[in-house]
Motif scaffolding. Structure first.
Motif, PDB file in Angstrom:
ATOM      1  N   ARG A 427      36.155 -14.568 -63.565  1.00 16.46           N
ATOM      2  CA  ARG A 427      35.095 -14.775 -64.559  1.00 16.46           C
ATOM      3  C   ARG A 427      35.246 -16.141 -65.228  1.00 16.46           C
ATOM      4  N   ARG A 428      36.474 -16.522 -65.533  1.00 16.00           N
ATOM      5  CA  ARG A 428      36.699 -17.835 -66.115  1.00 16.00           C
ATOM      6  C   ARG A 428      36.300 -18.939 -65.133  1.00 16.00           C
ATOM      7  N   LEU A 429      36.670 -18.761 -63.874  1.00 17.57           N
ATOM      8  CA  LEU A 429      36.347 -19.774 -62.872  1.00 17.57           C
ATOM      9  C   LEU A 429      34.841 -19.949 -62.738  1.00 17.57           C
ATOM     10  N   MET A 430      34.099 -18.862 -62.791  1.00 18.36           N
ATOM     11  CA  MET A 430      32.646 -18.950 -62.672  1.00 18.36           C
ATOM     12  C   MET A 430      32.018 -19.591 -63.917  1.00 18.36           C
ATOM     13  N   GLN A 431      32.645 -19.393 -65.070  1.00 19.97           N
ATOM     14  CA  GLN A 431      32.127 -20.006 -66.299  1.00 19.97           C
ATOM     15  C   GLN A 431      32.408 -21.512 -66.362  1.00 19.97           C
ATOM     16  N   THR A 432      33.487 -21.938 -65.721  1.00 18.03           N
ATOM     17  CA  THR A 432      33.983 -23.302 -65.892  1.00 18.03           C
ATOM     18  C   THR A 432      32.921 -24.382 -65.664  1.00 18.03           C
ATOM     19  N   PRO A 433      32.199 -24.382 -64.540  1.00 16.18           N
ATOM     20  CA  PRO A 433      31.244 -25.486 -64.338  1.00 16.18           C
ATOM     21  C   PRO A 433      30.080 -25.482 -65.313  1.00 16.18           C
ATOM     22  N   TYR A 434      29.791 -24.339 -65.918  1.00 16.95           N
ATOM     23  CA  TYR A 434      28.700 -24.264 -66.889  1.00 16.95           C
ATOM     24  C   TYR A 434      29.140 -24.710 -68.280  1.00 16.95           C
ATOM     25  N   ARG A 435      30.409 -24.557 -68.563  1.00 13.62           N
ATOM     26  CA  ARG A 435      30.869 -24.776 -69.933  1.00 13.62           C
ATOM     27  C   ARG A 435      31.686 -26.055 -70.120  1.00 13.62           C
ATOM     28  N   LEU A 436      32.280 -26.572 -69.061  1.00 14.63           N
ATOM     29  CA  LEU A 436      33.023 -27.830 -69.174  1.00 14.63           C
ATOM     30  C   LEU A 436      32.084 -28.996 -68.884  1.00 14.63           C
ATOM     31  N   LYS A 437      31.972 -29.927 -69.793  1.00 20.68           N
ATOM     32  CA  LYS A 437      30.992 -31.002 -69.699  1.00 20.68           C
ATOM     33  C   LYS A 437      31.606 -32.250 -69.057  1.00 20.68           C
ATOM     34  N   PHE A 438      31.977 -32.094 -67.800  1.00 22.71           N
ATOM     35  CA  PHE A 438      32.608 -33.183 -67.059  1.00 22.71           C
ATOM     36  C   PHE A 438      31.979 -33.272 -65.663  1.00 22.71           C
ATOM     37  N   GLY A 439      31.923 -34.483 -65.119  1.00 21.68           N
ATOM     38  CA  GLY A 439      31.295 -34.666 -63.824  1.00 21.68           C
ATOM     39  C   GLY A 439      32.134 -34.245 -62.648  1.00 21.68           C
ATOM     40  N   GLU A 440      33.439 -34.071 -62.856  1.00 25.37           N
ATOM     41  CA  GLU A 440      34.357 -33.741 -61.759  1.00 25.37           C
ATOM     42  C   GLU A 440      35.427 -32.794 -62.307  1.00 25.37           C
ATOM     43  N   ILE A 441      35.570 -31.628 -61.698  1.00 30.41           N
ATOM     44  CA  ILE A 441      36.515 -30.621 -62.192  1.00 30.41           C
ATOM     45  C   ILE A 441      37.445 -30.209 -61.056  1.00 30.41           C
ATOM     46  N   TYR A 442      38.735 -30.269 -61.313  1.00 31.56           N
ATOM     47  CA  TYR A 442      39.761 -29.834 -60.353  1.00 31.56           C
ATOM     48  C   TYR A 442      40.236 -28.446 -60.769  1.00 31.56           C
TER      49      TYR A 442
END
Length: 504
Positions: A427-442
């Motif tokens: 659930r956290r992984l699925m939320q990450t791209p919606y909630r972290l305001k960065f162009g590239e996420i590792y």
């Protein structure tokens, strides 16, 4: 030009296929960060040199663009092969001018080859669209064209890879190119450009000027024939370019600073996260825009993580970069002083020192720009070390009670380049791209872009982006043709024109 010379490199500028010597006395010395010896000189270019380079690129570009894209791709692929043949020579040159360990320099040369090869593969991917028209006997064609003259301004942390990252796609797209490398690390870009003629790239298609950004860079940006500027560097420099380019309405692609958060939750694989944190913080002495710049550790695992991270940081080998240690020197004395000033400010505001590092200046470190890792535990996310880009081996850490707090603190920045998240919670992984305001996420790994992906920043971290199909497309502009083959288009018929007429 002999870039392997041990007695000192006397570099020239490359303009219209000719190597241009410096004016009498107008040179800039280039130091080796490991021992402060002068490894060579470059011409201190002028605005007039910049204009000559742009003019040469402008003359060469139409014939280059007229070649089939596949032929341009073959030339760029040949350039990649020539670089690969001289990997060790270029790697040693990178280490001498920039200071990174030789193993990491060899990796940078591998990136040069990869960027050029991937760009060459895009030669058959220049595509347009045919769109249905509202009018009878008509099609709408959307085509792609090169911009013309592209100016590339590169930073000192990866002088060869950043040059190749821009040169490859720009040339395959049909543009000509003028490069200004940073005056601290100018030789790598000149080395690559010197191979262009052997690769079959016509004179004038690649030009390299040397000098200071405030003079030569500004002249390149402001020249009326410059169509696109691609730059990697600091926010301050990016903002200056933005202002300089405004009057001429230049197209900009800016990769600027970063302040990457490194989030580790209680369910993460701790050993894997620690290893990634070490790699992402200390590679190239922390001089990477995507580096782990601030860590947010869940309070339940913070003690275990920090014990292992401090131990791994202490164990890093610092020394002669030609001996391939874990860390070489910082690029300059000014950079060492800047990093330490940020640490001092954080400690003055209450940060706890978990690992005392800082400048090294005696024994084997008496000469050169050396600095050891520092780890700080911070209580306030407003601390300068949590807000300013350090760009050095300093790791600030905060404990957080939950994922929501970590995300909120991570987003509390003007930067938006890269971020890291370590968790096994779906659930956290699925939320990450919606909630972290960065162009590239590792996610659950260390940093390191791939050629086929897209490297772009949000917010103050830049405009545009590089790599992959989206990066390549940025070196092409679109043109729309309304192709009517016989049926007359009457006033008021079809599309937006009819809509507007009805309204008026």
């Amino acid at each position: 030009m002999d870039f392997s010379a041990t007695g000192g490199i006397a570099a020239h500028m490359l303009i219209d296929g000719q190597w241009i010597a410096p004016r009498a006395g107008a040179v800039i010395a280039v130091d080796n960060p490991a021992d402060e010896t002068v490894i060579g000189t470059i011409p201190e270019g002028t605005a007039q040199d910049a204009a000559r380079a742009i003019d040469a690129a402008h003359r060469a570009q139409p014939a280059w663009a007229a070649l089939p894209a596949v032929d341009r791709g073959r030339a760029v692929r040949k350039l990649a092969a020539l670089v690969a043949e001289r990997t060790e020579e270029l790697a040693r040159l990178i280490t001498r001018e920039q200071g990174k360990p030789i193993g990491q320099a060899r990796g940078e040369v591998g990136a040069v080859v990869g960027f050029l090869e991937h760009a060459a593969e895009n030669a058959r991917r220049i595509e347009g669209d045919i769109v249905a028209s509202d009018n009878r006997d008509e099609e709408i064609h959307i085509r792609r064209h090169p911009y013309g003259v592209v100016v590339g301004l590169t930073a000192w942390n990866y002088p060869a890879a950043l040059a190749a990252r821009k040169i490859g796609p720009a040339l395959v797209a049909g543009n000509s190119f003028v490069l200004l490398g940073h005056e601290i690390t100018p030789f790598s870009g000149l080395f690559i450009a010197a191979l262009a003629e052997k690769a079959g790239i016509p004179r004038g298609v690649i030009n390299v000027v040397t000098g200071r950004g405030a003079v030569v860079g500004q002249a390149l940006v402001e020249h009326p024939e410059t169509a696109l500027v691609t730059m990697t560097g600091s926010n301050r420099a990016g903002q200056q370019i933005f202002r300089s380019a405004a009057e001429g309405m230049k197209v900009l692609r800016l990769e600027l600073g970063g302040k990457a958060p490194f989030i580790v939750m209680e369910d993460a694989e701790i050993d894997r996260a620690v290893a990634a944190a070490v790699t992402a913080r200390y590679t190239n002495c922390g001089q990477i825009c995507t580096c782990n710049e601030r860590m947010y550790l869940h309070q339940d695992i913070a003690d275990e993580f920090l014990e292992k991270f401090v131990a791994a940081s202490k164990a890093l080998r610092i020394g002669d970069p030609m001996g391939d240690p874990d860390m070489g020197p910082k690029v300059s004395a000014g950079e060492v002083a800047k990093v330490q000033s940020i640490v001092d400010a954080a400690v003055a505001q209450g940060a706890e020192v978990l690992l005392q590092g800082g400048p090294l200046n005696d024994g084997p470190y008496a000469k050169g720009h050396w600095i050891a890792p520092t780890i700080l535990e911070v209580r306030d996310n407003a601390s300068p070390v949590m807000g300013q880009e350090v760009f050095g081996p300093v790791a600030p850490v905060m404990r957080v009670p939950d994922f929501d707090t970590a995300l909120a603190m991570a987003n509390d920045t003007a930067f938006g380049l890269s971020a890291y998240v370590f968790t096994q919670d779906h659930r956290r992984l699925m939320q990450t791209p919606y909630r972290l305001k960065f162009g590239e996420i590792y996610v659950n790994r260390a940093n390191g872009e791939q050629f086929q992906a897209f490297h772009n920043g949000w917010g103050h971290s830049g405009l545009g982006g590089e790599d992959g199909k989206y990066g390549f497309d940025g070196y092409l502009r679109k043109q729309t043709l309304y192709m009517n083959w016989g049926y007359p288009v009457r006033r008021g018929q079809g599309g937006l024109a009819a809509h507007w007429e009805e309204k008026t």
